[in-house]
Design an enzyme around this catalytic site. Structure first.
Site, PDB file in Angstrom:
ATOM      1  CE  LYS A  35      31.776 118.492  -4.265  1.00 38.44           C
ATOM      2  NZ  LYS A  35      31.738 118.366  -5.734  1.00 38.44           N
ATOM      3  CE1 TYR A 247      47.683  89.388   6.901  1.00 38.45           C
ATOM      4  CE2 TYR A 247      47.277  91.760   6.807  1.00 38.45           C
ATOM      5  CZ  TYR A 247      46.979  90.505   7.315  1.00 38.45           C
ATOM      6  OH  TYR A 247      45.960  90.365   8.235  1.00 38.45           O
ATOM      7  CG  MET A 294      40.704  96.684   7.623  1.00 39.23           C
ATOM      8  SD  MET A 294      39.399  95.453   7.811  1.00 39.23           S
ATOM      9  CE  MET A 294      39.463  94.629   6.220  1.00 39.23           C
TER      10      MET A 294
END
Length: 347
Positions: A35, A247, A294
């Site tokens: 799964k 950042y 990201m």
């Protein structure tokens, strides 16, 4: 096509070794749990590996996962362990997929329906309080005998909530007593999973369901590591005292500092909170600095590091479990969060 050097290496030889190790250690059929994209490793390819080893059963969470396996020409029996709505049962029948009955009400609905020839497993709630027919529900016995006239009730199972020996043994005994009281000949009885299958020895069940134990090696010394998450250094720069990285400038250099940029970030499943982690370059640990972005993260390195050096996040130098502990989570979560953007490479 993949143009990135950020990959998840999957050692299929180690995967098969772990499967056979569980067969040897438990002396039971091993149902391979695939799964959640085989815990992030790639469901189709991993299922193909297990099918080549003649695994007895593949286990998934949803009917959609099971149908995806059938569409990929996987012929091995498949058990959907989660809830499936009644109006989708015909899809399982058409593809010979085993379904889990998660409540008395669901079994009663099958009894009243026009469906026939389903492959069914009954889930019993022993302690999870998540899904399952309640222990000692007296309605189950007559329902089993009625429903089994038009369907194949293949198995019965439970899932234990606590891997502490006293609680585990108690829950197992409750399950065993209830199954015996049903006076029905189940082809399959399965209760134990990766960890507790190595804790509790018994001769009542016929199979074990193994998930994380196939994909990581922290549960037993005989298991082998299966995965490496690797990337590369794509940029190097030296910043001066007072300059910041990433950042919000949460990391500031106090002396001239060499920074490497690695093309992996939270878009790939590396969390912003992973800024406390180390990565390994040439088998040396280097800390992540600044906020994880990201698509990239930055690492404080030294002059031993060069452009295009391989970067390992976990694998040979650090296990998935060790990585997870630093994240204050479990290895299951680390692996299943890895995004599809990371290519899986099978060796």
């Amino acid at each position: 096509m993949n143009t990135r050097s950020t990959i998840l290496e999957v050692d299929t030889v180690a995967l098969v070794h772990n499967y056979k190790t569980y067969e040897k250690l438990t002396q039971k059929d091993v149902y391979a749990v695939v799964k959640a994209n085989a815990y992030g490793l790639g469901m189709i390819k991993v299922a193909e590996v297990f099918e080549s080893e003649n695994v007895t059963m593949l286990c998934v969470a949803t009917l959609d996962e099971a149908l995806e396996l059938r569409e990929a020409k996987i012929k091995t029996p498949i058990l959907v362990m989660g809830y499936t709505p009644l109006d989708s049962f015909h899809l399982a029948k058409e593809s010979s997929i085993h379904l889990t009955i998660t409540s008395i009400e669901q079994l009663e609905a099958i009894k009243m329906s026009s469906l026939t020839d389903l492959l069914l497993h009954l889930k019993i709630n022993t302690s999870m309080n998540r899904l399952g027919i309640e222990l000692n529900d007296e309605r189950l016995k007559p329902l089993i005998h009625h429903v089994s006239k038009t369907h194949s009730i293949e198995g019965i199972f439970t899932h234990f909530a606590i891997n502490e020996m006293t609680a585990l043994a108690s829950a197992f005994q409750l399950f065993k007593n209830y199954v015996i009281s049903l006076d029905f000949s189940f082809k399959s009885i399965h209760a134990k999973s990766s960890k507790n299958s190595l804790m509790l020895s018994e001769d009542f069940t016929t199979a074990v369901r193994i998930g994380i134990g196939l994909y990581d090696n922290d549960l037993h010394e005989a298991l082998k590591p299966v995965v490496r998450l690797v990337s590369e250094v794509v940029a190097l720069r030296t910043i001066q005292s007072g300059e910041t990285v990433g950042y919000n400038g949460i990391f500031a250099a106090h002396t001239p500092t060499k920074i490497a940029t690695i093309p992996i970030g939270y878009g790939d499943g590396i969390l912003r909170s992973d800024k406390q982690q180390n990565v390994f370059i040439n088998n040396v640990a280097y800390p992540i600095v600044g906020n994880v972005c990201m698509d990239q993260l930055m690492v404080m390195v030294d002059d031993r590091v060069s452009d295009h050096d391989e970067v390992e996040l976990f694998g040979h130098n650090q296990s998935v479990e060790a990585y997870a502990l630093k994240r204050d989570t479990i290895n299951y979560e680390v692996l299943t969060l890895l995004s599809q953007r990371i290519q899986r490479v099978y060796k």
